[in-house]
Design an enzyme around this catalytic site. Structure first.
Site, PDB file in Angstrom:
ATOM      1  CB  CYS A  25      -0.937  -0.006   1.204  1.00  0.00           C
ATOM      2  SG  CYS A  25      -2.162  -1.342   1.179  1.00  0.00           S
ATOM      3  CB  ALA A  26       4.086   2.192   1.468  1.00  0.00           C
TER       4      ALA A  26
END
Length: 381
Positions: free
Chosen positions: A155-156
């Site tokens: 997700c980063a």
């Protein structure tokens, strides 16, 4: 030496100014209603997952109304092996890559031949040659284009990918960098894994792509956002922090069938306790105060994560409206999701007069590692 958040236009011995010239998003052609997904999950896991009724509340509490999937719902109701999942990632992933990239190039007023480097971000499929090589001919990329495939940031990845693109552009003035984040999280849905994490993942994760064009040097304008061209949106120096001893919070287990999600229920309380001190450290490095920032934008990992962020910052409930809008309409698409949030903000505020001459934004996401990634942006009014 502390990193300077924004570089001025390039001069001998100075860093180049970096501009976000365009940002495009795309999703697969299979929208899925959250209520329908809940009904399917209930029938699939009814005989295998203990305490399923309690777990099923995550579907209603997720903040998601609709998502988009790589394949029609029926495809997920059969066992799929690595080969089938990879074939789907290659087919649908390449298609999303091309659609998002072409839109970003059109919005930037560039062609594939103008691109000097392509950064490809994904954590949900493995193909070699990687997606940018598979798409190079249809995009019209040059034979000397620099290819930078990046895997495993989860997700980063969208925020970290934007940082990588910004750093590469800043290093050589005049460069045009194409960033594309593509995730098909639905390919990790498993019928054979009766785990709580798998049920939660089935309720949260979705598929999508985002593409950005980043350029260094003078004369690069941004847009269109909100249907009109904007003054430059400048990218600052991104930062990252990985907490020690947190490897088990988020990631994949890999077995002969495919990816199996690792998704710890401790993520929201961890974010509430630990995120703000790290971001405060980023602000110190940027020589910025919270009062300098018009809006902090966050990756919407889920409704509980957004509530934890609001709690960490002492924000009134439901302050993160843009994040919730993206979550409601698209679910958690992993790396592209934060870029969807950024585009939504820029589209909504294009052409609006701001209270300050230069509006500063900070985009942040959490991912496996366990890691926080942030990058500042400056919108010139």
């Amino acid at each position: 030496m502390k990193p300077v958040p924004f570089a001025e236009p390039h001069a001998p011995g100075e860093a180049a100014s970096v501009t976000l010239r365009a940002l495009a998003t795309d999703v697969p052609d299979n929208p899925v209603d959250q209520d329908e997904t809940a009904r399917i999950a209930q029938s699939l896991f009814a005989d295998t997952v203990p305490d399923l009724d309690r777990l099923m509340t995550v579907f209603g509490n997720s903040g998601i109304v609709k998502r988009h999937m790589a394949m029609p719902t029926e495809w997920y109701l059969q066992q799929r092996d690595w080969a089938e999942r990879t074939d789907t990632f290659l087919d649908v992933g390449k298609r999303l890559f091309l659609r998002a990239a072409k839109q970003a190039l059109d919005d930037a007023g560039l062609t594939g031949a103008d691109i000097d480097c392509v950064v490809t971000v994904t954590s949900t499929g493995i193909v070699t040659p990687s997606l940018e090589a598979l798409a190079a001919g249809e995009l019209g990329l040059r034979s000397d284009v620099l290819r930078v495939p990046v895997f495993g940031l989860g997700c980063a990845g969208g925020v970290k990918g934007l940082t990588i693109a910004s750093d590469l552009a800043r290093a050589v003035p005049g460069r045009n960098i194409l960033l594309v984040a593509v995730e098909l999280c639905s390919l990790a849905f498993r019928l054979d894994k009766a785990t709580k994490a798998n049920v939660v993942a089935t309720a949260l994760f979705a598929d999508g792509a985002a593409a950005a064009v980043v350029s260094s040097g003078s004369g690069a304008h941004a847009g269109p956002f909100g249907g009109q061209r904007m003054e430059p949106v400048r990218l600052g120096v991104g930062q990252q922090h990985t907490w020690p001893d947190t490897l088990g919070i988020m990631g994949w287990n890999i077995d002969p069938t495919g990816f199996e999600v690792v998704f710890d229920r401790a993520i929201p309380p961890f974010a509430r306790r630990h995120l703000k001190p790290v971001i405060d450290g980023f602000f110190d490095n940027w020589h910025l105060d919270q009062s300098d920032v018009a809006r902090m934008l966050f990756h919407p990992g889920g409704e509980k994560v957004l509530q934890a962020i609001e709690g960490a910052y002492g924000l009134p409930k439901r302050t993160l409206d843009i994040e919730r809008d993206i979550l409601r309409a698209y679910g958690n698409m992993s790396s592209p999701t934060a870029l969807f949030v950024l585009k939504s903000y820029l589209d909504a505020n294009a052409g609006n007069a701001t209270q300050v001459e230069r509006e500063i934004l900070v985009l942040t996401a959490l991912g496996p590692g366990f890691t926080a990634a942030s990058i500042p942006l400056q919108v010139t009014s």
